[in-house]
Design a protein around this motif. Structure first.
Motif, PDB file in Angstrom:
ATOM      1  N   TYR A  36     -14.610  23.754  16.954  1.00 51.22           N
ATOM      2  CA  TYR A  36     -15.857  22.557  17.200  1.00 51.22           C
ATOM      3  C   TYR A  36     -16.561  23.019  18.451  1.00 51.22           C
ATOM      4  O   TYR A  36     -15.923  23.216  19.341  1.00 51.22           O
ATOM      5  CB  TYR A  36     -15.333  21.245  17.042  1.00 51.22           C
ATOM      6  N   GLU A  37     -17.882  23.026  18.441  1.00 45.91           N
ATOM      7  CA  GLU A  37     -18.626  22.906  19.447  1.00 45.91           C
ATOM      8  C   GLU A  37     -18.954  21.590  20.239  1.00 45.91           C
ATOM      9  O   GLU A  37     -19.270  20.847  19.686  1.00 45.91           O
ATOM     10  CB  GLU A  37     -20.066  23.531  19.243  1.00 45.91           C
ATOM     11  N   ASP A  52     -20.288  15.708  14.007  1.00 48.64           N
ATOM     12  CA  ASP A  52     -20.868  16.258  12.901  1.00 48.64           C
ATOM     13  C   ASP A  52     -19.958  17.371  12.262  1.00 48.64           C
ATOM     14  O   ASP A  52     -19.795  18.593  12.677  1.00 48.64           O
ATOM     15  CB  ASP A  52     -22.387  17.108  13.348  1.00 48.64           C
ATOM     16  N   LYS A 110     -19.768  18.685   9.388  1.00 48.81           N
ATOM     17  CA  LYS A 110     -20.404  19.845   8.463  1.00 48.81           C
ATOM     18  C   LYS A 110     -20.813  20.903   9.235  1.00 48.81           C
ATOM     19  O   LYS A 110     -20.623  22.151   9.121  1.00 48.81           O
ATOM     20  CB  LYS A 110     -21.796  19.392   7.775  1.00 48.81           C
ATOM     21  N   ASN A 111     -21.572  20.674  10.497  1.00 51.11           N
ATOM     22  CA  ASN A 111     -21.937  21.919  11.715  1.00 51.11           C
ATOM     23  C   ASN A 111     -20.901  21.817  12.782  1.00 51.11           C
ATOM     24  O   ASN A 111     -21.236  22.732  13.659  1.00 51.11           O
ATOM     25  CB  ASN A 111     -23.096  21.321  12.185  1.00 51.11           C
ATOM     26  N   LYS A 112     -19.936  21.218  12.751  1.00 46.97           N
ATOM     27  CA  LYS A 112     -18.670  21.511  13.593  1.00 46.97           C
ATOM     28  C   LYS A 112     -19.215  21.291  15.010  1.00 46.97           C
ATOM     29  O   LYS A 112     -19.173  22.083  15.954  1.00 46.97           O
ATOM     30  CB  LYS A 112     -17.996  23.011  13.597  1.00 46.97           C
ATOM     31  N   LYS A 113     -19.523  19.859  15.052  1.00 50.16           N
ATOM     32  CA  LYS A 113     -19.983  19.430  16.511  1.00 50.16           C
ATOM     33  C   LYS A 113     -19.179  18.217  17.032  1.00 50.16           C
ATOM     34  O   LYS A 113     -18.643  17.489  16.030  1.00 50.16           O
ATOM     35  CB  LYS A 113     -21.480  18.932  16.738  1.00 50.16           C
ATOM     36  N   ARG A 159     -19.191  32.551  15.982  1.00 50.37           N
ATOM     37  CA  ARG A 159     -19.975  32.195  16.674  1.00 50.37           C
ATOM     38  C   ARG A 159     -20.947  33.524  16.833  1.00 50.37           C
ATOM     39  O   ARG A 159     -20.295  34.696  16.406  1.00 50.37           O
ATOM     40  CB  ARG A 159     -19.719  32.026  18.301  1.00 50.37           C
TER      41      ARG A 159
END
Length: 290
Positions: free
Chosen positions: A22-23, A49, A51-54, A193
């Motif tokens: 996760y970012e 988030d 889905k976007n791995k936040k 990434r």
């Protein structure tokens, strides 16, 4: 959710949570408390988030250890790579590193590379440090000898590799991670990434579990920060004999009825290692006086 920071770039932290990265940004409260997350930190994150791995780093868990250069925390092992041939081993430096890393709570592992070129010399070095109760692994990165044993030894842990230029440290790491550690594009694929050519501190996951630290360099505390009276306890081969010395606080250098020196005379302690202990002891003692 709990995870490990494996990389930090430009205020973003990449946290591995059960092999999903996760970012994350760190909460402002850390800046207010003058705390900065570093690679290797165990953290709690809030998923923002999925889905976007936040996510957001909400808490930094207590550190086992921490270093300034590079900024990294919670190191379990350090593999000190030396060569059985060239460059020649600096045994005084090696013994000092063994003391320093033990003091920091890091398990030192001695890796003797290039045994395909100098097996006899490698075996001699192995004997010195194996009898001194350190983990010693003989390796040939070129012939892929001993690499599997080394990987098994560091599995499920966070490990830094260090060594003089030319000892083959990078070649060994490449064998373990099965790609070129300096190919930052390839490393980025491990955490899904894009490519980044900037050199930075990064933990790279290995197949058997655990991480290797891919770092431009590593340094630790100086020898003069060690209490001269505590030096003896970072020599594992002394430990069994220290309690039977006649005098409490025995330096194991001049005192009568010293059990450590008796073990030395009987061949249970390596003489070269002991002589370097005396040199380091006197070096610390002289610095203490001034």
């Amino acid at each position: 959710m709990k995870g490990t920071i494996i990389k930090g770039i430009g205020g973003y932290y990449y946290v591995d949570v059960n092999k999903v990265v996760y970012e994350c940004r760190a909460r402002g409260v850390f800046r207010n408390d003058n705390i900065k997350p570093v690679v290797g930190d165990k953290v709690r994150i809030l998923i923002l988030d999925n889905k976007n791995k936040k996510g957001s780093i909400e808490d930094i868990l207590p550190r086992k250890n921490a270093f300034i250069r590079p900024p990294v925390a919670n190191i379990d092992n350090i593999v000190i790579v030396i060569s059985a041939t060239i460059p020649k081993v600096d045994f005084m430096l090696l013994d000092k590193l063994l003391v320093i890393y033990q003091m920091e709570g890091i398990k030192p592992i001695i890796c003797i590379n290039k045994i395909d070129e100098g097996k006899k010399n490698g075996t001699s070095i192995h004997k010195i440090y194996d009898t001194s109760k350190f983990k010693v692994i003989m390796v040939s990165a070129k012939e892929n000898i001993g690499v599997d044993e080394l990987e098994c030894t560091i599995k499920d842990a966070t490990t830094i590799f260090t060594g003089q230029s030319g000892v083959g440290k990078s070649s060994i790491i490449n064998k373990i991670i099965k790609q070129d550690m300096f190919d930052t594009g390839s490393l980025s694929k491990k955490i899904s990434r894009g490519k980044n050519t900037t050199r930075h501190v990064e933990l790279v996951e290995i197949d058997r579990g655990g991480y290797i630290l891919d770092s431009p360099g590593f340094s630790s505390i100086k020898m003069d920060e060690i209490d001269v009276g505590q030096l003896q306890y970072y020599y594992p081969e002394f430990i069994d004999y220290i309690p039977d010395c006649k005098f409490t606080g025995c330096s194991h250098i001049r005192e009568v009825e010293c059990n450590v020196r008796k073990a030395l005379e009987n061949g249970f302690i390596n003489a070269e290692r002991y002589n370097r202990y005396v040199d380091i002891y006197n070096e610390l003692l002289n610095k203490k006086k001034y």
